[in-house]
Design a protein around this motif. Sequence first.
Motif, short mmCIF file in Angstrom:
data_model
loop_
_atom_site.label_atom_id
_atom_site.label_comp_id
_atom_site.label_asym_id
_atom_site.label_seq_id
_atom_site.Cartn_x
_atom_site.Cartn_y
_atom_site.Cartn_z
N ILE A 1 0.86 -1.20 0.00
CA ILE A 1 0.00 0.00 0.00
C ILE A 1 0.89 1.24 0.00
N MET A 2 0.67 2.08 -0.96
CA MET A 2 1.44 3.33 -1.04
C MET A 2 0.71 4.41 -0.25
N SER A 3 1.43 5.13 0.58
CA SER A 3 0.78 6.18 1.34
C SER A 3 0.46 7.35 0.42
N ARG A 4 -0.57 8.12 0.79
CA ARG A 4 -0.94 9.28 -0.04
C ARG A 4 0.19 10.29 -0.05
N VAL A 5 0.82 10.50 1.11
CA VAL A 5 1.92 11.46 1.16
C VAL A 5 3.07 10.97 0.29
N GLY A 6 3.41 9.70 0.42
CA GLY A 6 4.49 9.12 -0.37
C GLY A 6 4.25 9.25 -1.85
N SER A 7 3.01 8.97 -2.28
CA SER A 7 2.73 9.05 -3.71
C SER A 7 2.73 10.50 -4.18
N LYS A 8 2.30 11.43 -3.32
CA LYS A 8 2.36 12.86 -3.69
C LYS A 8 3.81 13.32 -3.84
N ILE A 9 4.67 12.85 -2.93
CA ILE A 9 6.08 13.20 -3.01
C ILE A 9 6.67 12.65 -4.31
N GLN A 10 6.36 11.39 -4.59
CA GLN A 10 6.87 10.76 -5.81
C GLN A 10 6.38 11.50 -7.06
N ASP A 11 5.09 11.82 -7.11
CA ASP A 11 4.54 12.54 -8.27
C ASP A 11 5.24 13.87 -8.46
N ALA A 12 5.40 14.62 -7.36
CA ALA A 12 6.03 15.94 -7.43
C ALA A 12 7.49 15.83 -7.87
N ARG A 13 8.17 14.82 -7.34
CA ARG A 13 9.58 14.62 -7.66
C ARG A 13 9.75 14.26 -9.14
N ILE A 14 8.90 13.38 -9.62
CA ILE A 14 8.96 12.97 -11.03
C ILE A 14 8.63 14.15 -11.95
N LYS A 15 7.65 14.94 -11.54
CA LYS A 15 7.22 16.09 -12.33
C LYS A 15 8.38 17.06 -12.61
N ILE A 16 9.26 17.23 -11.61
CA ILE A 16 10.39 18.14 -11.83
C ILE A 16 11.66 17.38 -12.22
N ASN A 17 11.46 16.10 -12.55
CA ASN A 17 12.56 15.28 -13.09
C ASN A 17 13.73 15.15 -12.11
N MET A 18 13.39 14.92 -10.84
CA MET A 18 14.42 14.76 -9.81
C MET A 18 14.47 13.29 -9.40
N SER A 19 15.67 12.75 -9.27
CA SER A 19 15.81 11.35 -8.85
C SER A 19 15.65 11.25 -7.33
N PRO A 20 15.30 10.05 -6.84
CA PRO A 20 15.23 9.86 -5.39
C PRO A 20 16.57 10.20 -4.73
N LYS A 21 17.66 9.90 -5.42
CA LYS A 21 19.00 10.17 -4.89
C LYS A 21 19.21 11.67 -4.69
N ASP A 22 18.81 12.48 -5.69
CA ASP A 22 18.96 13.94 -5.59
C ASP A 22 18.09 14.51 -4.45
N LEU A 23 16.86 14.01 -4.36
CA LEU A 23 15.97 14.48 -3.29
C LEU A 23 16.57 14.13 -1.93
N ALA A 24 17.05 12.91 -1.80
CA ALA A 24 17.66 12.46 -0.54
C ALA A 24 18.84 13.35 -0.17
N LYS A 25 19.67 13.66 -1.17
CA LYS A 25 20.85 14.48 -0.93
C LYS A 25 20.45 15.88 -0.43
N LYS A 26 19.44 16.46 -1.07
CA LYS A 26 18.98 17.80 -0.67
C LYS A 26 18.37 17.81 0.73
N LEU A 27 17.79 16.68 1.14
CA LEU A 27 17.14 16.60 2.45
C LEU A 27 18.09 16.08 3.53
N GLY A 28 19.22 15.54 3.10
CA GLY A 28 20.16 14.98 4.07
C GLY A 28 19.69 13.66 4.65
N VAL A 29 18.99 12.88 3.83
CA VAL A 29 18.54 11.55 4.27
C VAL A 29 19.07 10.51 3.28
N ALA A 30 18.94 9.25 3.63
CA ALA A 30 19.39 8.18 2.75
C ALA A 30 18.44 8.01 1.58
#
Length: 82
Positions: A1-30
């Motif tokens: 089950i995908m959380s609504r918040v998780g899917s919103k984050i994923q949609d937004a991230r994909i929309k601006i063409n950002m990889s999970p790795k780049d988002l993680a780096k900007k947030l300081g998380v793995a």
Amino acid sequence: IMSRVGSKIQDARIKINMSPKDLAKKLGVAEGFIGDVEAGRKIITEDLIRRVEKVLGVNLNEDAFQEVSEPVENIKEVSIPK
């Protein structure tokens, strides 16, 4: 089950063409943490949500924190007398 918040984050991230790795780096998380949040395996804190919103330039809506107290099938239709 995908959380609504998780899917919103994923949609937004994909929309601006950002990889999970780049988002993680900007947030300081793995990078794995981002994947887990998007897949609904990990809960994200409100503080981190605010930071995600800033990085992605989106509003993830407070309603993501409101849980429905009853399953939809328990909500009865009300007929209004004419």
